[in-house]
Design a protein around this motif. Sequence first.
Motif, short mmCIF file in Angstrom:
data_model
loop_
_atom_site.label_atom_id
_atom_site.label_comp_id
_atom_site.label_asym_id
_atom_site.label_seq_id
_atom_site.Cartn_x
_atom_site.Cartn_y
_atom_site.Cartn_z
N MET A 1 -38.43 -15.66 -17.11
CA MET A 1 -38.62 -16.63 -18.17
C MET A 1 -39.34 -17.87 -17.65
O MET A 1 -39.98 -18.58 -18.43
N GLY A 2 -39.23 -18.13 -16.35
CA GLY A 2 -39.90 -19.30 -15.77
C GLY A 2 -41.41 -19.25 -15.95
O GLY A 2 -42.04 -20.29 -16.16
N LEU A 3 -41.97 -18.05 -15.88
CA LEU A 3 -43.41 -17.92 -16.09
C LEU A 3 -43.78 -18.27 -17.52
O LEU A 3 -44.76 -18.98 -17.78
N ILE A 4 -43.00 -17.76 -18.46
CA ILE A 4 -43.32 -17.97 -19.88
C ILE A 4 -43.13 -19.43 -20.27
O ILE A 4 -44.02 -20.05 -20.87
N ILE A 5 -41.97 -19.99 -19.93
CA ILE A 5 -41.68 -21.38 -20.32
C ILE A 5 -42.65 -22.35 -19.66
O ILE A 5 -43.27 -23.18 -20.33
N ASN A 6 -42.79 -22.25 -18.35
CA ASN A 6 -43.64 -23.21 -17.65
C ASN A 6 -45.12 -22.97 -17.91
O ASN A 6 -45.90 -23.92 -18.00
N GLY A 7 -45.51 -21.72 -18.05
CA GLY A 7 -46.90 -21.42 -18.42
C GLY A 7 -47.22 -21.98 -19.80
O GLY A 7 -48.28 -22.59 -20.01
N GLY A 8 -46.30 -21.80 -20.74
CA GLY A 8 -46.50 -22.34 -22.08
C GLY A 8 -46.56 -23.86 -22.08
O GLY A 8 -47.40 -24.46 -22.76
N ASN A 9 -45.67 -24.48 -21.30
CA ASN A 9 -45.69 -25.95 -21.21
C ASN A 9 -46.99 -26.45 -20.59
O ASN A 9 -47.55 -27.46 -21.03
N ALA A 10 -47.47 -25.75 -19.58
CA ALA A 10 -48.72 -26.16 -18.93
C ALA A 10 -49.88 -26.10 -19.90
O ALA A 10 -50.72 -27.01 -19.95
N LYS A 11 -49.93 -25.04 -20.68
CA LYS A 11 -51.01 -24.92 -21.66
C LYS A 11 -50.89 -25.98 -22.74
O LYS A 11 -51.89 -26.59 -23.14
N SER A 12 -49.69 -26.23 -23.21
CA SER A 12 -49.48 -27.25 -24.24
C SER A 12 -49.88 -28.63 -23.73
O SER A 12 -50.53 -29.41 -24.45
N ASP A 13 -49.48 -28.95 -22.51
CA ASP A 13 -49.85 -30.25 -21.93
C ASP A 13 -51.37 -30.38 -21.80
O ASP A 13 -51.94 -31.44 -22.06
N ALA A 14 -52.03 -29.30 -21.41
CA ALA A 14 -53.49 -29.33 -21.29
C ALA A 14 -54.14 -29.55 -22.65
O ALA A 14 -55.11 -30.32 -22.78
N MET A 15 -53.59 -28.93 -23.68
CA MET A 15 -54.12 -29.12 -25.03
C MET A 15 -53.90 -30.56 -25.48
O MET A 15 -54.79 -31.17 -26.10
N GLU A 16 -52.74 -31.11 -25.17
CA GLU A 16 -52.46 -32.50 -25.51
C GLU A 16 -53.41 -33.45 -24.76
O GLU A 16 -53.78 -34.50 -25.31
N ALA A 17 -53.81 -33.08 -23.57
CA ALA A 17 -54.78 -33.89 -22.83
C ALA A 17 -56.12 -33.95 -23.57
O ALA A 17 -56.74 -35.01 -23.68
N ILE A 18 -56.53 -32.82 -24.10
CA ILE A 18 -57.79 -32.78 -24.86
C ILE A 18 -57.67 -33.64 -26.12
O ILE A 18 -58.57 -34.43 -26.43
#
Length: 99
Positions: free
Chosen positions: A1-18
């Motif tokens: 689950m660490g891959l899914i949760i943290n991968g999802g958070n990383a992508k969301s944060d990157a989108m928020e950066a844009i």
Amino acid sequence: MGLIINGGNAKSDAMEAIHAAKKDDFELADQKLKDSDKALIEAHHSQTAMLTSEASGEKMDISLLLVHGQDHLMNAITFRDMAAEVVDVYKKMAGVTVG
């Protein structure tokens, strides 16, 4: 689950950066890219733990959940890299020195 949760958070944060860069909020954009990096590090820790277990002889079953987690991580890495480039483009358009 660490891959899914943290991968999802990383992508969301990157989108928020844009989104922040689009509003010329470059301080927030840079912070969101850093947050994305932190989430990617956590995802890599999860991945490394699984790889270490398997390398130590522990049998790992390949499940749809594992494949999904790995997919999340790889997409997050790609998206984070692209987000940094997009943020730089917005900075240049706003006359902010990049790099």
